[in-house]
Design an enzyme around this catalytic site. Structure first.
Site, PDB file in Angstrom:
ATOM      1  N   ASP A  15      34.727  21.395  18.623  1.00 20.85           N
ATOM      2  CA  ASP A  15      33.777  22.295  17.961  1.00 20.85           C
ATOM      3  C   ASP A  15      33.297  23.356  18.947  1.00 20.85           C
ATOM      4  O   ASP A  15      32.831  23.038  20.048  1.00 20.85           O
ATOM      5  CB  ASP A  15      32.571  21.494  17.444  1.00 20.85           C
ATOM      6  CG  ASP A  15      32.914  20.682  16.209  1.00 20.85           C
ATOM      7  OD1 ASP A  15      34.023  20.869  15.655  1.00 20.85           O
ATOM      8  OD2 ASP A  15      32.077  19.860  15.792  1.00 20.85           O
ATOM      9  N   GLY A  42      35.292  17.447  14.225  1.00 21.39           N
ATOM     10  CA  GLY A  42      36.329  17.080  13.254  1.00 21.39           C
ATOM     11  C   GLY A  42      35.720  16.041  12.336  1.00 21.39           C
ATOM     12  O   GLY A  42      35.095  15.083  12.800  1.00 21.39           O
ATOM     13  N   LYS A  43      35.869  16.259  11.030  1.00 15.30           N
ATOM     14  CA  LYS A  43      35.170  15.367  10.098  1.00 15.30           C
ATOM     15  C   LYS A  43      35.560  13.907  10.306  1.00 15.30           C
ATOM     16  O   LYS A  43      34.713  13.018  10.287  1.00 15.30           O
ATOM     17  CB  LYS A  43      35.445  15.812   8.662  1.00 15.30           C
ATOM     18  CG  LYS A  43      34.873  17.190   8.392  1.00 15.30           C
ATOM     19  CD  LYS A  43      35.034  17.640   6.972  1.00 15.30           C
ATOM     20  CE  LYS A  43      34.796  19.134   6.824  1.00 15.30           C
ATOM     21  NZ  LYS A  43      33.517  19.621   7.305  1.00 15.30           N
ATOM     22  N   GLU A 143      41.222  17.164   6.116  1.00 19.91           N
ATOM     23  CA  GLU A 143      41.609  18.062   7.212  1.00 19.91           C
ATOM     24  C   GLU A 143      42.985  17.694   7.761  1.00 19.91           C
ATOM     25  O   GLU A 143      43.373  18.163   8.832  1.00 19.91           O
ATOM     26  CB  GLU A 143      40.541  18.032   8.316  1.00 19.91           C
ATOM     27  CG  GLU A 143      39.237  18.675   7.857  1.00 19.91           C
ATOM     28  CD  GLU A 143      38.142  18.730   8.918  1.00 19.91           C
ATOM     29  OE1 GLU A 143      37.280  19.619   8.836  1.00 19.91           O
ATOM     30  OE2 GLU A 143      38.130  17.868   9.818  1.00 19.91           O
ATOM     31  N   THR A 223      26.729  14.854  -1.904  1.00 18.52           N
ATOM     32  CA  THR A 223      25.716  15.065  -0.868  1.00 18.52           C
ATOM     33  C   THR A 223      25.060  16.423  -1.133  1.00 18.52           C
ATOM     34  O   THR A 223      25.737  17.417  -1.384  1.00 18.52           O
ATOM     35  CB  THR A 223      26.339  14.997   0.541  1.00 18.52           C
ATOM     36  OG1 THR A 223      27.433  15.915   0.621  1.00 18.52           O
ATOM     37  CG2 THR A 223      26.844  13.600   0.858  1.00 18.52           C
ATOM     38  N   GLY A 228      19.050  15.429  -0.581  1.00 20.17           N
ATOM     39  CA  GLY A 228      19.464  14.037  -0.671  1.00 20.17           C
ATOM     40  C   GLY A 228      20.877  13.883  -1.192  1.00 20.17           C
ATOM     41  O   GLY A 228      21.787  14.602  -0.784  1.00 20.17           O
ATOM     42  N   GLY A 254      26.795  15.733   7.177  1.00 18.72           N
ATOM     43  CA  GLY A 254      27.598  15.109   6.118  1.00 18.72           C
ATOM     44  C   GLY A 254      28.453  13.987   6.684  1.00 18.72           C
ATOM     45  O   GLY A 254      28.638  12.934   6.047  1.00 18.72           O
ATOM     46  N   ASP A 255      28.963  14.186   7.883  1.00 22.85           N
ATOM     47  CA  ASP A 255      29.794  13.145   8.506  1.00 22.85           C
ATOM     48  C   ASP A 255      28.944  11.957   8.948  1.00 22.85           C
ATOM     49  O   ASP A 255      29.384  10.803   8.855  1.00 22.85           O
ATOM     50  CB  ASP A 255      30.554  13.733   9.702  1.00 22.85           C
ATOM     51  CG  ASP A 255      31.463  14.860   9.266  1.00 22.85           C
ATOM     52  OD1 ASP A 255      32.005  14.787   8.146  1.00 22.85           O
ATOM     53  OD2 ASP A 255      31.618  15.819  10.037  1.00 22.85           O
ATOM     54  N   SER A 285      20.242  13.000  12.218  1.00 19.18           N
ATOM     55  CA  SER A 285      21.238  13.768  12.990  1.00 19.18           C
ATOM     56  C   SER A 285      20.909  15.263  13.026  1.00 19.18           C
ATOM     57  O   SER A 285      21.350  15.970  13.930  1.00 19.18           O
ATOM     58  CB  SER A 285      22.642  13.560  12.414  1.00 19.18           C
ATOM     59  OG  SER A 285      22.829  14.375  11.269  1.00 19.18           O
TER      60      SER A 285
HETATM   61  O1  RIB Z   1      31.618  18.380   9.219  1.00 19.07           O
HETATM   62  C1  RIB Z   1      31.477  19.043  10.433  1.00 19.07           C
HETATM   63  C2  RIB Z   1      32.811  19.178  11.080  1.00 19.07           C
HETATM   64  O2  RIB Z   1      33.629  20.007  10.270  1.00 19.07           O
HETATM   65  C3  RIB Z   1      32.808  19.829  12.423  1.00 19.07           C
HETATM   66  O3  RIB Z   1      32.697  18.904  13.463  1.00 19.07           O
HETATM   67  C4  RIB Z   1      34.094  20.627  12.441  1.00 19.07           C
HETATM   68  O4  RIB Z   1      34.971  20.208  13.435  1.00 19.07           O
HETATM   69  C5  RIB Z   1      34.686  20.488  11.049  1.00 19.07           C
HETATM   70  O5  RIB Z   1      35.686  19.556  10.995  1.00 19.07           O
END
Ligand code: RIB
Length: 317
Positions: A15, A42-43, A143, A223, A228, A254-255, A285
């Site tokens: 990122d 990365g998600k 992804e 989400t 919420g 979200g992750d 977070s």
């Molecule tokens: O959801 C956030 C993520 O989306 C980031 O970390 C970015 O790398 C993309 O994958």
């Protein structure tokens, strides 16, 4: 109870995060940004790291390039106690990168350049089958190539493992290939893509979820960021209010939600309880900058939860 084991077949990215004040530059214009950070993202990787930070074991199937980022990404997984045996290095390809732009309110806009992630193949999932078969849940996002997503669905079905699919970023899906998904977890933008119309209010939101039911997706968990999450299941809706937070950066929230959701479900919590805890973990977070580095450990999370307060529901169903 045994330690939760989560399989994760998906992406990793580096990122490249720019924080800006006031506004985004116009075409042809150069303006000063505020700050910059490089972090692991990365998600898929984010969701895996959230599980690991909460105390779960994660079986990660992902791909890196043979560039300078590849070994760093592997080291990062290892630092979180995640086995790197199923991380493939793709010769001649760069690792995935994600230029991210965070506005003064902490809201993000993201580009992804998948690089090696685009070469994660069904055969890589198959190679990891014995390890994945130990999972209580499998997490997948979009992804990586769709054929690999569908191969993961097939493998999960074969081993009777429930799949949580985070359809991000939006891509048209073959509904037949993901039939049987236990939980489908889009955000509002992704849901708009599937529904084919803009979501401008609660009625649109419910109508959009219903379009997924019509395609055979039974459990949809949307989400909603600072509002919420909305669960649409069995023809009914349940709203889970967000938690209050001193938000500085929503990237990766979200992750955090998905990792926590998988972890708490695998730990044996029922769905409403797991969704509520996932809302809380995601809110926490947002109080720190960055993606994975903003995720709390289990101890930090439980401590924060003691005084955490929910927001009032943003709408009544
Ligand atoms: O959801 C956030 C993520 O989306 C980031 O970390 C970015 O790398 C993309 O994958």
């Amino acid at each position: 109870m045994a330690r939760p084991v989560i399989g994760m077949v998906g992406s990793n990215m580096m990122d490249l995060i720019t924080y800006y004040e006031d506004r985004f530059p116009r075409v042809g214009e150069t303006i000063f940004g505020k700050d910059f950070e490089i972090g692991f993202g990365g998600k898929g990787a984010n969701q895996a790291v959230a599980v690991a930070k909460l105390g779960g074991e994660v079986v990660v199937v992902t791909a890196v390039g043979d560039d300078l980022f590849g070994p760093l990404v592997k080291e990062n997984f290892a630092r979180h106690g995640i086995d790197t045996s199923f991380i493939k290095t793709v010769p001649g390809k760069t690792s995935g990168v994600a230029p991210i732009f965070v506005d003064p309110r902490g809201r993000n806009s993201i580009f992804i350049i998948p690089g090696a992630n685009a070469f994660l193949l069904p055969e890589d999932v198959w190679k990891a089958r014995e390890a994945l078969a130990r999972s209580h849940f499998i997490l997948v996002q979009l992804e990586i190539p769709l054929e690999t997503v569908y191969a993961t669905m097939d493998l999960a079905q074969k081993f009777h493992i429930p799949v949580i699919l985070n359809p991000a970023p939006f891509q048209p899906l073959d509904w037949q290939s993901i039939r049987g998904v236990r939980l489908f977890v889009p955000n509002e933008r992704e849901l708009e893509g599937f529904a084919g119309f803009p979501i401008e209010g609660e009625e649109d939101l419910k109508r959009a979820v219903a379009t997924l039911w019509e395609r055979g997706i039974e459990n949809v968990l949307v989400t909603l960021g600072e509002r919420g999450a909305l669960l649409g299941s069995g023809g009914t809706f349940t709203l889970f209010p967000a938690y209050q937070a001193r938000t500085v950066d929503t990237t990766g929230a979200g992750d955090a939600f998905l990792g926590a959701l998988a972890y708490f479900l695998a730990e044996g919590k029922d769905l409403p309880c797991a969704v509520d805890l996932a809302c809380a973990y995601a809110a926490l977070s947002t109080e720190k900058r960055g993606t994975q580095k903003s995720f709390a450990s289990r101890e930090e999370f439980l401590e924060w939860l003691k005084t955490a307060q929910k927001k009032s529901p943003s709408f009544i169903l």
